[in-house]
Design a protein around this motif. Structure first.
Motif, PDB file in Angstrom:
ATOM      1  N   ASN A   1       1.068  -1.122  -0.543  1.00  0.00           N
ATOM      2  CA  ASN A   1       0.134  -0.156  -0.330  1.00  0.00           C
ATOM      3  C   ASN A   1       1.490   1.177   0.209  1.00  0.00           C
ATOM      4  OD1 ASN A   1      -2.436  -1.045  -0.678  1.00  0.00           O
ATOM      5  ND2 ASN A   1      -2.720  -1.126   2.084  1.00  0.00           N
ATOM      6  N   ALA A   2       1.915   0.901   1.067  1.00  0.00           N
ATOM      7  CA  ALA A   2       2.789   2.232   0.616  1.00  0.00           C
ATOM      8  C   ALA A   2       3.468   2.729  -0.237  1.00  0.00           C
ATOM      9  CB  ALA A   2       4.060   2.042   1.945  1.00  0.00           C
ATOM     10  N   ILE A   3       4.104   1.670  -0.935  1.00  0.00           N
ATOM     11  CA  ILE A   3       4.709   2.066  -2.610  1.00  0.00           C
ATOM     12  C   ILE A   3       3.190   1.816  -3.569  1.00  0.00           C
ATOM     13  CG2 ILE A   3       5.231   0.388  -4.774  1.00  0.00           C
ATOM     14  CD1 ILE A   3       7.078  -1.091  -2.675  1.00  0.00           C
ATOM     15  N   ALA A   4       2.143   1.876  -3.359  1.00  0.00           N
ATOM     16  CA  ALA A   4       1.018   2.456  -4.138  1.00  0.00           C
ATOM     17  C   ALA A   4       0.678   3.633  -3.574  1.00  0.00           C
ATOM     18  CB  ALA A   4      -0.360   1.910  -4.101  1.00  0.00           C
ATOM     19  N   VAL A   5       0.786   4.330  -2.858  1.00  0.00           N
ATOM     20  CA  VAL A   5       0.486   5.524  -2.282  1.00  0.00           C
ATOM     21  C   VAL A   5       0.953   6.302  -3.005  1.00  0.00           C
ATOM     22  CG1 VAL A   5       0.306   7.306  -0.529  1.00  0.00           C
ATOM     23  CG2 VAL A   5      -1.199   4.899  -0.514  1.00  0.00           C
ATOM     24  N   ALA A   6       2.525   5.924  -2.776  1.00  0.00           N
ATOM     25  CA  ALA A   6       3.678   6.795  -3.193  1.00  0.00           C
ATOM     26  C   ALA A   6       3.657   7.112  -4.929  1.00  0.00           C
ATOM     27  CB  ALA A   6       5.208   5.982  -3.365  1.00  0.00           C
ATOM     28  N   ASN A   7       3.490   6.009  -5.844  1.00  0.00           N
ATOM     29  CA  ASN A   7       3.441   6.284  -7.054  1.00  0.00           C
ATOM     30  C   ASN A   7       2.123   5.964  -7.574  1.00  0.00           C
ATOM     31  OD1 ASN A   7       6.570   5.183  -6.948  1.00  0.00           O
ATOM     32  ND2 ASN A   7       5.405   4.170  -5.946  1.00  0.00           N
ATOM     33  N   GLU A   8       0.882   6.507  -6.967  1.00  0.00           N
ATOM     34  CA  GLU A   8      -0.378   6.549  -7.405  1.00  0.00           C
ATOM     35  C   GLU A   8      -0.651   6.710  -9.036  1.00  0.00           C
ATOM     36  OE1 GLU A   8      -3.736   7.085  -5.093  1.00  0.00           O
ATOM     37  OE2 GLU A   8      -3.773   9.140  -5.475  1.00  0.00           O
ATOM     38  N   LYS A   9      -1.012   6.497  -9.485  1.00  0.00           N
ATOM     39  CA  LYS A   9      -1.253   6.329 -11.293  1.00  0.00           C
ATOM     40  C   LYS A   9       0.541   6.401 -12.070  1.00  0.00           C
ATOM     41  CE  LYS A   9      -5.699   7.807 -11.348  1.00  0.00           C
ATOM     42  NZ  LYS A   9      -6.661   7.042 -12.118  1.00  0.00           N
ATOM     43  N   ASP A  10       1.171   5.948 -10.994  1.00  0.00           N
ATOM     44  CA  ASP A  10       2.166   5.293 -12.439  1.00  0.00           C
ATOM     45  C   ASP A  10       2.413   3.741 -11.234  1.00  0.00           C
ATOM     46  OD1 ASP A  10       4.920   5.380 -13.064  1.00  0.00           O
ATOM     47  OD2 ASP A  10       5.407   6.698 -12.002  1.00  0.00           O
ATOM     48  N   PRO A  11       1.984   2.971 -12.571  1.00  0.00           N
ATOM     49  CA  PRO A  11       2.058   1.885 -12.215  1.00  0.00           C
ATOM     50  C   PRO A  11       3.242   0.452 -12.078  1.00  0.00           C
ATOM     51  CG  PRO A  11      -0.100   1.439 -13.988  1.00  0.00           C
ATOM     52  CD  PRO A  11       1.240   3.280 -13.509  1.00  0.00           C
ATOM     53  N   LEU A  12       3.672   1.822 -13.211  1.00  0.00           N
ATOM     54  CA  LEU A  12       5.314   1.146 -13.776  1.00  0.00           C
ATOM     55  C   LEU A  12       5.896   1.718 -12.306  1.00  0.00           C
ATOM     56  CD1 LEU A  12       5.958   1.841 -17.836  1.00  0.00           C
ATOM     57  CD2 LEU A  12       4.671  -0.299 -16.535  1.00  0.00           C
ATOM     58  N   THR A  13       5.975   2.174 -11.742  1.00  0.00           N
ATOM     59  CA  THR A  13       6.462   2.591 -10.850  1.00  0.00           C
ATOM     60  C   THR A  13       7.157   1.818  -9.931  1.00  0.00           C
ATOM     61  OG1 THR A  13       7.544   5.047 -11.863  1.00  0.00           O
ATOM     62  CG2 THR A  13       8.171   4.416  -9.961  1.00  0.00           C
ATOM     63  N   ALA A  14       5.859   1.852  -9.987  1.00  0.00           N
ATOM     64  CA  ALA A  14       4.922   1.400  -8.566  1.00  0.00           C
ATOM     65  C   ALA A  14       5.418  -0.389  -8.931  1.00  0.00           C
ATOM     66  CB  ALA A  14       3.067   0.992  -8.106  1.00  0.00           C
ATOM     67  N   ARG A  15       5.982  -1.261  -9.834  1.00  0.00           N
ATOM     68  CA  ARG A  15       5.876  -2.406  -9.930  1.00  0.00           C
ATOM     69  C   ARG A  15       7.301  -2.691  -9.775  1.00  0.00           C
ATOM     70  NH1 ARG A  15       3.629  -3.675 -14.553  1.00  0.00           N
ATOM     71  NH2 ARG A  15       2.506  -5.672 -14.067  1.00  0.00           N
ATOM     72  N   ARG A  16       7.788  -1.964 -10.692  1.00  0.00           N
ATOM     73  CA  ARG A  16       9.712  -1.535 -10.001  1.00  0.00           C
ATOM     74  C   ARG A  16       9.848  -1.511  -8.611  1.00  0.00           C
ATOM     75  NH1 ARG A  16      12.886   1.953  -9.360  1.00  0.00           N
ATOM     76  NH2 ARG A  16      11.639   3.859  -9.826  1.00  0.00           N
ATOM     77  N   VAL A  17       9.553  -0.406  -7.954  1.00  0.00           N
ATOM     78  CA  VAL A  17       9.470  -0.111  -7.064  1.00  0.00           C
ATOM     79  C   VAL A  17       9.754  -1.550  -5.466  1.00  0.00           C
ATOM     80  CG1 VAL A  17       9.340   1.046  -4.825  1.00  0.00           C
ATOM     81  CG2 VAL A  17       9.823   2.179  -6.700  1.00  0.00           C
ATOM     82  N   LEU A  18       8.522  -2.295  -6.423  1.00  0.00           N
ATOM     83  CA  LEU A  18       7.738  -3.854  -5.241  1.00  0.00           C
ATOM     84  C   LEU A  18       9.243  -4.318  -5.707  1.00  0.00           C
ATOM     85  CD1 LEU A  18       5.667  -4.589  -3.389  1.00  0.00           C
ATOM     86  CD2 LEU A  18       4.420  -5.376  -5.161  1.00  0.00           C
ATOM     87  N   ARG A  19       9.053  -4.724  -6.784  1.00  0.00           N
ATOM     88  CA  ARG A  19      10.253  -5.453  -6.788  1.00  0.00           C
ATOM     89  C   ARG A  19      11.451  -5.621  -6.192  1.00  0.00           C
ATOM     90  NH1 ARG A  19       9.534  -6.651 -13.178  1.00  0.00           N
ATOM     91  NH2 ARG A  19       7.355  -7.574 -13.864  1.00  0.00           N
ATOM     92  N   LEU A  20      11.986  -4.342  -5.827  1.00  0.00           N
ATOM     93  CA  LEU A  20      13.836  -4.112  -5.345  1.00  0.00           C
ATOM     94  C   LEU A  20      12.734  -4.208  -3.693  1.00  0.00           C
ATOM     95  CD1 LEU A  20      13.760  -0.718  -6.991  1.00  0.00           C
ATOM     96  CD2 LEU A  20      15.797  -2.443  -7.066  1.00  0.00           C
ATOM     97  N   ALA A  21      11.502  -3.799  -3.443  1.00  0.00           N
ATOM     98  CA  ALA A  21      11.620  -3.684  -1.636  1.00  0.00           C
ATOM     99  C   ALA A  21      11.746  -5.451  -1.978  1.00  0.00           C
ATOM    100  CB  ALA A  21      10.456  -3.125  -1.116  1.00  0.00           C
ATOM    101  N   LEU A  22      11.260  -6.375  -1.938  1.00  0.00           N
ATOM    102  CA  LEU A  22      10.923  -7.623  -2.129  1.00  0.00           C
ATOM    103  C   LEU A  22      11.961  -8.465  -2.144  1.00  0.00           C
ATOM    104  CD1 LEU A  22       7.566  -8.474  -4.577  1.00  0.00           C
ATOM    105  CD2 LEU A  22       8.190  -8.065  -1.793  1.00  0.00           C
ATOM    106  N   THR A  23      13.201  -7.866  -3.144  1.00  0.00           N
ATOM    107  CA  THR A  23      14.129  -8.406  -2.643  1.00  0.00           C
ATOM    108  C   THR A  23      15.079  -8.813  -1.274  1.00  0.00           C
ATOM    109  OG1 THR A  23      15.121  -7.035  -3.386  1.00  0.00           O
ATOM    110  CG2 THR A  23      15.272  -7.981  -4.876  1.00  0.00           C
ATOM    111  N   GLY A  24      14.233  -7.312  -0.664  1.00  0.00           N
ATOM    112  CA  GLY A  24      14.618  -7.140   0.990  1.00  0.00           C
ATOM    113  C   GLY A  24      14.275  -8.300   1.925  1.00  0.00           C
ATOM    114  N   ILE A  25      13.321  -8.804   1.300  1.00  0.00           N
ATOM    115  CA  ILE A  25      11.986 -10.240   2.115  1.00  0.00           C
ATOM    116  C   ILE A  25      12.488 -11.311   2.169  1.00  0.00           C
ATOM    117  CG2 ILE A  25      10.080  -8.062   2.728  1.00  0.00           C
ATOM    118  CD1 ILE A  25       8.848 -10.446   0.667  1.00  0.00           C
ATOM    119  N   ARG A  26      13.374 -11.757   1.004  1.00  0.00           N
ATOM    120  CA  ARG A  26      13.432 -12.701   1.096  1.00  0.00           C
ATOM    121  C   ARG A  26      14.829 -13.586   2.126  1.00  0.00           C
ATOM    122  NH1 ARG A  26      12.935 -12.146  -4.896  1.00  0.00           N
ATOM    123  NH2 ARG A  26      11.007 -12.546  -5.112  1.00  0.00           N
ATOM    124  N   PRO A  27      15.184 -14.475   2.982  1.00  0.00           N
ATOM    125  CA  PRO A  27      16.256 -14.696   3.237  1.00  0.00           C
ATOM    126  C   PRO A  27      17.327 -15.289   2.643  1.00  0.00           C
ATOM    127  CG  PRO A  27      14.599 -16.513   3.124  1.00  0.00           C
ATOM    128  CD  PRO A  27      14.364 -15.447   2.716  1.00  0.00           C
TER     129      PRO A  27
END
Length: 183
Positions: free
Chosen positions: A157-183
Motif C-alpha cells: 500500500n505504501a508503494i502504491a500511495v507513493a506511485n499512484e497513477k504510475d503502475p510501472l514505477t510501483a511495480r519496479r519499486v515493489l520488486r526492489l523491496a521484495l528482494t529484501g524480504i527473502r532470507p
C-alpha cells in the motif's frame, strides 16, 4: 443466525447509482471525493447515501470490492508449488492495482471501521488471502522470519500511495523491496 435484510428494488437501484457515482468521482478526485457531490451525481439525498453507507470507508469498500474480489480469486487459484514466486507475483498485482485505482490504498490502510457484519470487507478479503500466501512462503523458508501479513500489506500500500497513477514505477519499486524480504 442473523438474516440479511434485502433491499427493495428502488433501494437497490439507489445503492447501485451511489456506487457508480462514487467510482467515477473517486477515480477523478481520489478517496476524499465529496460525499455531497456523490449523492448529487447519483440523484439521491445525503441521507439516502448515509443510509446505504454509514461511513466513507464503507462506500470506498463497495467501490473497490469487485476488483479486490478478482485479485483474491486469482491468489486463491495459486497452486502453492512456488510459494515465494506466487507471493511476490500477487503482491505485485495488488500494488499495481492499488496504484492504478486512486484512493484504494488509503481505503485499505483505513481498515474495516464502520462496516456492518453483513458487508464483505475487501480489506479482510485481502488479508485472508495474504495470510495464506505468507503462511505457504514461510513454511518453505522462503520469507524473512520477521515479515508479517500486515508488513507486506503496508509495504504494498505504501508503494502504491507513493506511485499512484504510475503502475510501472510501483511495480519496479515493489520488486526492489521484495528482494529484501527473502532470507
Amino acid at each position: 443466525m442473523a438474516q440479511v435484510k434485502r433491499l427493495r428494488v428502488d433501494g437497490q437501484r439507489n445503492r447501485e447509482r451511489i456506487v457508480a457515482a462514487a467510482a467515477e468521482l473517486v477515480a477523478r478526485d481520489g478517496a476524499q471525493a465529496s460525499l455531497e457531490e456523490i449523492a448529487r451525481q447519483a440523484g439521491v439525498g445525503s441521507a439516502t447515501l448515509h443510509r446505504h453507507f454509514p461511513s466513507r470507508q464503507a462506500l470506498l469498500e463497495a467501490v473497490f470490492r469487485d476488483g479486490v474480489a478478482q485479485l483474491c480469486a486469482r491468489a486463491a487459484a495459486q497452486p502453492g508449488k512456488e510459494p515465494a514466486a506466487e507471493l511476490a507475483a500477487w503482491l505485485e498485482e495488488l500494488t499495481v492495482y492499488t496504484a492504478t485505482h486512486r484512493g484504494l490504498a488509503f481505503a485499505l490502510l483505513g481498515g474495516p471501521a464502520g462496516l456492518t457484519a453483513e458487508d464483505i470487507c475487501c480489506t479482510d478479503m485481502l488479508r485472508d488471502v495474504l495470510n495464506v500466501l505468507v503462511a505457504r512462503a514461510s513454511s518453505r523458508g522462503a520469507l524473512h522470519a520477521g515479515a508479517t501479513t500486515e508488513d507486506l500489506m503496508m509495504l504494498a500500500n505504501a508503494i502504491a500511495v507513493a506511485n499512484e497513477k504510475d503502475p510501472l514505477t510501483a511495480r519496479r519499486v515493489l520488486r526492489l523491496a521484495l528482494t529484501g524480504i527473502r532470507p
